[in-house]
Design a protein around this motif. Structure first.
Motif, PDB file in Angstrom:
ATOM      1  N   MET A   1       0.918  -1.183  -0.006  1.00 47.45           N
ATOM      2  CA  MET A   1      -0.152  -0.081   0.059  1.00 47.45           C
ATOM      3  C   MET A   1       0.972   1.140   0.195  1.00 47.45           C
ATOM      4  N   SER A   2       1.943   1.218   0.804  1.00 51.78           N
ATOM      5  CA  SER A   2       2.733   2.322   0.690  1.00 51.78           C
ATOM      6  C   SER A   2       3.383   2.857  -0.805  1.00 51.78           C
ATOM      7  N   LEU A   3       3.844   1.746  -1.396  1.00 57.46           N
ATOM      8  CA  LEU A   3       4.283   2.104  -2.971  1.00 57.46           C
ATOM      9  C   LEU A   3       2.953   2.876  -3.625  1.00 57.46           C
ATOM     10  N   ASN A   4       1.791   2.492  -3.489  1.00 60.35           N
ATOM     11  CA  ASN A   4       0.679   3.037  -4.081  1.00 60.35           C
ATOM     12  C   ASN A   4       0.423   4.273  -3.646  1.00 60.35           C
ATOM     13  N   ASN A   5       0.412   4.570  -2.394  1.00 58.62           N
ATOM     14  CA  ASN A   5       0.264   5.869  -1.708  1.00 58.62           C
ATOM     15  C   ASN A   5       1.399   6.828  -2.273  1.00 58.62           C
ATOM     16  N   LEU A   6       2.821   6.367  -2.344  1.00 58.25           N
ATOM     17  CA  LEU A   6       3.799   7.441  -2.981  1.00 58.25           C
ATOM     18  C   LEU A   6       3.293   7.635  -4.298  1.00 58.25           C
ATOM     19  N   ALA A   7       3.170   6.701  -5.166  1.00 55.00           N
ATOM     20  CA  ALA A   7       2.768   6.857  -6.404  1.00 55.00           C
ATOM     21  C   ALA A   7       1.770   7.847  -6.857  1.00 55.00           C
ATOM     22  N   PHE A   8       0.643   7.769  -5.788  1.00 54.18           N
ATOM     23  CA  PHE A   8      -0.517   8.611  -5.904  1.00 54.18           C
ATOM     24  C   PHE A   8      -0.140   9.811  -5.411  1.00 54.18           C
ATOM     25  N   SER A   9       0.801  10.243  -4.600  1.00 56.99           N
ATOM     26  CA  SER A   9       1.133  11.568  -4.315  1.00 56.99           C
ATOM     27  C   SER A   9       1.993  12.169  -5.433  1.00 56.99           C
ATOM     28  N   ARG A 333      -9.819  20.571 -28.914  1.00 59.01           N
ATOM     29  CA  ARG A 333      -9.517  19.189 -28.831  1.00 59.01           C
ATOM     30  C   ARG A 333     -10.791  18.827 -27.692  1.00 59.01           C
ATOM     31  N   GLU A 334     -11.505  17.727 -28.180  1.00 56.56           N
ATOM     32  CA  GLU A 334     -12.348  17.048 -27.481  1.00 56.56           C
ATOM     33  C   GLU A 334     -11.529  16.182 -26.292  1.00 56.56           C
ATOM     34  N   VAL A 335     -11.740  16.351 -25.131  1.00 59.41           N
ATOM     35  CA  VAL A 335     -11.160  15.552 -24.402  1.00 59.41           C
ATOM     36  C   VAL A 335     -11.816  14.392 -23.532  1.00 59.41           C
ATOM     37  N   PRO A 336     -12.025  13.213 -23.739  1.00 58.49           N
ATOM     38  CA  PRO A 336     -12.849  11.925 -23.032  1.00 58.49           C
ATOM     39  C   PRO A 336     -12.297  12.291 -21.522  1.00 58.49           C
ATOM     40  N   LYS A 337     -13.266  11.727 -21.027  1.00 61.77           N
ATOM     41  CA  LYS A 337     -12.929  11.414 -19.493  1.00 61.77           C
ATOM     42  C   LYS A 337     -12.593  10.287 -18.849  1.00 61.77           C
ATOM     43  N   LYS A 338     -11.588  10.108 -18.034  1.00 63.70           N
ATOM     44  CA  LYS A 338     -11.479   8.954 -17.152  1.00 63.70           C
ATOM     45  C   LYS A 338     -12.337   8.812 -16.236  1.00 63.70           C
ATOM     46  N   PRO A 339     -12.683   7.395 -16.097  1.00 60.54           N
ATOM     47  CA  PRO A 339     -13.737   6.958 -15.116  1.00 60.54           C
ATOM     48  C   PRO A 339     -13.435   7.409 -13.523  1.00 60.54           C
ATOM     49  N   ARG A 340     -14.375   7.372 -12.637  1.00 58.63           N
ATOM     50  CA  ARG A 340     -13.971   7.777 -11.369  1.00 58.63           C
ATOM     51  C   ARG A 340     -13.160   7.120 -10.665  1.00 58.63           C
ATOM     52  N   SER A 341     -12.925   5.756 -10.675  1.00 58.44           N
ATOM     53  CA  SER A 341     -12.107   5.008  -9.756  1.00 58.44           C
ATOM     54  C   SER A 341     -10.785   5.186 -10.032  1.00 58.44           C
ATOM     55  N   GLU A 342     -10.166   5.340 -11.194  1.00 57.04           N
ATOM     56  CA  GLU A 342      -8.849   5.538 -11.531  1.00 57.04           C
ATOM     57  C   GLU A 342      -7.983   6.398 -10.859  1.00 57.04           C
ATOM     58  N   ALA A 343      -6.876   6.336 -10.853  1.00 52.93           N
ATOM     59  CA  ALA A 343      -5.844   7.111 -10.208  1.00 52.93           C
ATOM     60  C   ALA A 343      -5.763   7.034  -8.884  1.00 52.93           C
ATOM     61  N   ARG A 344      -6.360   5.504  -8.346  1.00 49.76           N
ATOM     62  CA  ARG A 344      -6.364   5.636  -6.739  1.00 49.76           C
ATOM     63  C   ARG A 344      -5.668   4.212  -6.355  1.00 49.76           C
ATOM     64  N   GLY A 345      -5.002   4.316  -5.389  1.00 49.74           N
ATOM     65  CA  GLY A 345      -4.444   2.790  -4.950  1.00 49.74           C
ATOM     66  C   GLY A 345      -5.165   2.322  -3.735  1.00 49.74           C
ATOM     67  N   GLY A 346      -6.094   3.289  -2.908  1.00 51.38           N
ATOM     68  CA  GLY A 346      -6.682   2.578  -1.890  1.00 51.38           C
ATOM     69  C   GLY A 346      -7.112   4.000  -1.077  1.00 51.38           C
ATOM     70  N   GLU A 347      -8.090   3.722   0.028  1.00 56.81           N
ATOM     71  CA  GLU A 347      -8.847   4.629   0.629  1.00 56.81           C
ATOM     72  C   GLU A 347      -7.590   5.397   1.247  1.00 56.81           C
ATOM     73  N   ASP A 348      -6.705   4.843   2.045  1.00 60.52           N
ATOM     74  CA  ASP A 348      -5.536   5.626   2.734  1.00 60.52           C
ATOM     75  C   ASP A 348      -5.067   6.628   2.073  1.00 60.52           C
ATOM     76  N   GLU A 349      -5.185   6.762   0.855  1.00 60.93           N
ATOM     77  CA  GLU A 349      -4.468   7.707  -0.159  1.00 60.93           C
ATOM     78  C   GLU A 349      -5.166   8.901  -0.141  1.00 60.93           C
ATOM     79  N   GLN A 350      -6.354   8.926   0.141  1.00 58.68           N
ATOM     80  CA  GLN A 350      -7.090  10.216  -0.030  1.00 58.68           C
ATOM     81  C   GLN A 350      -7.278  10.795   1.575  1.00 58.68           C
ATOM     82  N   ARG A 351      -6.615  10.516   2.387  1.00 61.96           N
ATOM     83  CA  ARG A 351      -7.086  10.792   3.819  1.00 61.96           C
ATOM     84  C   ARG A 351      -5.758  12.047   4.354  1.00 61.96           C
ATOM     85  N   GLY A 352      -4.846  11.940   3.400  1.00 61.58           N
ATOM     86  CA  GLY A 352      -3.595  12.979   3.834  1.00 61.58           C
ATOM     87  C   GLY A 352      -3.925  14.302   2.991  1.00 61.58           C
TER      88      GLY A 352
END
Length: 528
Positions: A1-9, A333-352
Motif C-alpha cells: 500500500m505504501s508504494l501505491n500511496n507514494l505513486a498517488f502523491s 480538442r475534445e477530451v474524453p474523461k477517465k472514469p471515477r475510480s482510476e488514479a487511486r491505490g486505496g482509501e488511505d491515499e485520500q486521507r492525507g
C-alpha cells in the motif's frame, strides 16, 4: 500500500505542478506495486489501472507508452468480467487509450467505439455515469468521422453530445466540456454541409460559457479558448465577447491556483496570447476603449499570480488600515474523461494532505501573521481591517477547496461544487462592499485606467499574430489608434535579441547592438 500511496502523491503533484520527473517516478513505483501483486492477487487490477493511467498520461507521441498502457487496460478488463461492478471503468479506459492511438492505428477507433457502446449499455437512464458514457462515445464517433468522413457518425455524435448536455445542467462541473464538444461538432457539420443553422447553434452553445459561475475550472478555460479560436476562424460576431469571457474566466481561475513555476508558465503563456489577441480583436472591431481594458486585465492577471495573490487578496486582508493603498493594476480538442475510480491505490491515499495543500496552508498562516503584525491602526479602522482579513481568509480557503474539487478525477462532485460556488460568490460580493474593492475580480474600466494619462500621454504597443498596433491614451479624449507596419515574428525576434544582450550587458559592443535594436524599434513604431 505504501508504494501505491507514494505513486498517488507523485501523480497528484505532477498534475498540480507539471514536473515530468514526478510522473516518471510514479511509474517506477506503479511497476514495483504491480510486481508485488501477481495474477490472482485481489488488488492486482488497482495496480494495473494506475500503471496504465500514468503511462497514458506520459504518452507524448511515443507509441511504446500508450501501447503498454493498452496492454494493462486489456489485462484489467480481462479480470473485470461481465457483471463486475467496475467493468464500466475498464471499458472506458481501454476505449480512451485506443482513441489516443487512432491517428497511428486507424482500426483502433472501431474497437474504441464498440467498447464505448458496451460502456453506455451499463449506464441506463438515471445512472450517474451516463453523461460521461454518452460524451465518450460521441467523441469516438467524431474521431472516426474526421478520419473517414462518414456523415452518419457525425450526426450520431451530435445527438449524443446533446443528450449528455441535457444531463449536465447549469452548475455541473462538466457542462462546459459538453457545450464545447457539441459546438465543435456542429461547426464540423456546417463545414461539410454549409447549413447556417448549425453554425449559429454552435455559437449559441459557446455563448453559454459566459454564464459559468465565479469559480472556474480547467475545462471552463479550455472551452472558452476553443470559442475564441472558432470565432476568429469563422469571423463570427461573438469573437470579442469570447475574448472578454475568456479573460474573465482566466482571471478567476488564477485566483484559485496555488503558486508554482508550472502554474506561472501556464498563466504566462495563456495571457501572452489571449490578452494580445484580444487587444488586436478590439482594434479590428473599432472598440479602442475595450482594447485598453482587456490588455490591462491581462496584465493584472499576470502580476497578481506573480505576486502570489499579494494583489488583490493581501490588500483585502489589510482593508481598513488608513495607510494601506489599493491599486490593483493575462487546439481545439475534445477530451474524453477517465472514469471515477482510476488514479487511486486505496482509501488511505485520500486521507492525507498533499504537499501543495500544505504549502498553501503554510502560506495562509504566514499571511495571517502578517495581517496581525500590521494591525496597528486606530480602533475604528481595526474593525474594518479584521473584517477584510476574515473575508480574505475565507475567500482563499474556499478557492483552495474549489480547486481541489475541480482537480479530483474520482467522481462527479457537482453538488459539492455548486454549494462551494454559492459560498464563493457570496464572499466575493461581500469583498466588493469594502471601500475601494468594488471591482474585486472584475474587469478594469477604461474611465479608471484613463486617469493614468493625467500626467501625460500613455502609449500601449501590442503585437499579435493578427495585427500589430499602438494606442495613444490621452486624458479626457478617446484613444488614438496607430497601426504598425510590422509582424509579431519581427517583434519577437527583437525581444529575443534584447533579452540576450541584456544578459551579457556591459561591454561597449553590446551597448552599440542594443542601441541599434532600440533604433529599429523606434523607427518601426514612431517614425511617420
Amino acid at each position: 500500500m505504501s508504494l501505491n500511496n507514494l505513486a498517488f502523491s507523485l501523480r497528484e503533484r505532477f498534475q498540480q505542478r507539471g514536473v515530468s520527473s514526478d510522473l516518471d517516478e510514479a511509474i517506477v513505483y506503479d511497476r514495483a506495486a504491480l510486481f508485488l501483486r501477481p495474477p490472482g492477487h485481489p488488488a492486482r487490477f488497482d495496480s494495473l489501472n494506475n500503471l496504465a493511467l500514468d503511462l497514458a498520461t506520459r504518452f507524448t507521441h511515443v507509441l511504446s507508452d500508450i501501447n503498454e498502457a493498452i496492454e494493462y487496460d486489456r489485462a484489467t478488463l480481462f479480470i473485470r468480467l461481465p457483471g463486475h461492478p467496475a467493468r464500466f471503468d475498464s471499458l472506458n479506459n481501454l476505449a480512451l487509450d485506443l482513441a489516443t492511438t487512432f491517428t497511428y492505428v486507424p482500426s483502433d477507433v472501431d474497437e474504441a467505439i464498440a467498447l464505448n457502446r458496451d460502456a453506455l449499455s451499463l449506464c441506463p437512464h438515471g445512472h450517474p455515469d451516463r453523461a460521461m458514457a454518452l460524451d465518450n462515445l460521441a467523441i469516438s464517433l467524431g474521431n472516426r468521422s474526421k478520419q473517414r468522413g462518414i456523415p452518419s457518425d457525425l450526426d450520431e455524435a451530435i445527438e449524443l453530445h446533446l443528450d449528455a448536455l441535457l444531463l449536465r445542467i447549469p452548475g455541473h462541473s462538466e457542462r462546459s466540456s459538453s457545450l464545447c464538444n457539441l459546438a465543435l461538432n456542429l461547426q464540423r457539420r456546417f463545414e461539410r454541409s454549409g447549413l447556417s443553422p448549425d453554425l449559429e447553434e454552435s455559437f449559441i452553445h459557446f455563448s453559454e460559457l459566459s454564464k459559468v459561475p465565479c469559480a472556474v475550472s480547467r475545462n471552463d478555460l479550455h472551452a472558452a479558448k476553443s470559442w475564441v479560436i472558432s470565432a476568429e476562424a469563422m469571423n463570427h460576431s461573438s469573437v470579442l465577447f469570447a475574448y472578454k469571457t475568456t479573460l474573465l474566466l482566466l482571471d478567476k481561475r488564477v485566483a484559485a491556483l496555488s503558486f508554482s513555476s508550472h502554474h506561472f508558465d501556464v498563466v504566462r503563456e495563456a495571457i501572452s496570447s489571449i490578452a494580445t489577441d484580444a487587444f488586436s480583436c478590439s482594434i479590428r472591431h473599432d472598440s479602442l476603449t475595450t482594447a485598453v481594458e482587456l490588455v490591462e486585465q491581462g496584465r493584472a492577471v499576470f502580476w497578481t499570480h506573480l505576486a502570489r495573490f499579494r494583489s488583490p487578496l493581501d490588500r483585502v486582508s489589510l482593508s481598513g488600515n488608513c495607510w494601506s493603498p489599493m491599486n490593483r493594476r493575462q487546439s481545439r480538442r475534445e477530451v474524453p474523461k477517465k472514469p471515477r475510480s482510476e488514479a487511486r491505490g486505496g482509501e488511505d491515499e485520500q486521507r492525507g494532505t498533499s504537499a501543495s495543500q500544505k504549502e498553501a496552508y503554510q502560506r495562509l498562516a504566514l499571511m495571517s501573521a502578517e495581517v496581525l503584525r500590521h494591525s496597528q491602526a486606530p480602533a475604528d479602522a481595526d474593525i474594518s481591517s479584521n473584517t477584510g482579513a476574515a473575508l480574505a481568509e475565507e475567500f482563499k480557503q474556499l478557492s483552495f477547496r474549489l480547486r481541489d474539487e475541480f482537480d479530483r478525477s474520482t467522481e462527479d462532485r457537482s453538488p459539492e461544487i455548486r454549494q462551494l460556488i454559492i459560498q464563493w460568490d457570496d464572499v466575493a460580493s461581500r469583498i466588493r462592499m469594502l471601500p475601494d474593492f468594488s471591482r474585486f475580480l472584475l474587469p478594469p474600466l477604461f474611465s479608471d485606467l484613463q486617469k493614468v494619462a493625467e500626467a501625460g500621454p500613455v502609449i500601449i504597443v501590442n503585437a499579435s499574430k493578427y495585427s500589430c498596433d499602438a494606442l495613444i491614451i490621452l486624458n479626457g479624449q478617446d484613444p488614438i489608434h496607430v497601426p504598425l507596419d510590422t509582424t509579431q515574428a519581427k517583434v519577437t525576434e527583437f525581444s529575443s535579441e534584447m533579452q540576450s544582450l541584456a544578459e551579457q550587458f556591459g561591454s561597449s559592443d553590446h551597448q552599440f547592438k542594443l542601441v541599434g535594436i532600440l533604433r529599429k524599434l523606434w523607427d518601426m513604431s514612431f517614425t511617420p
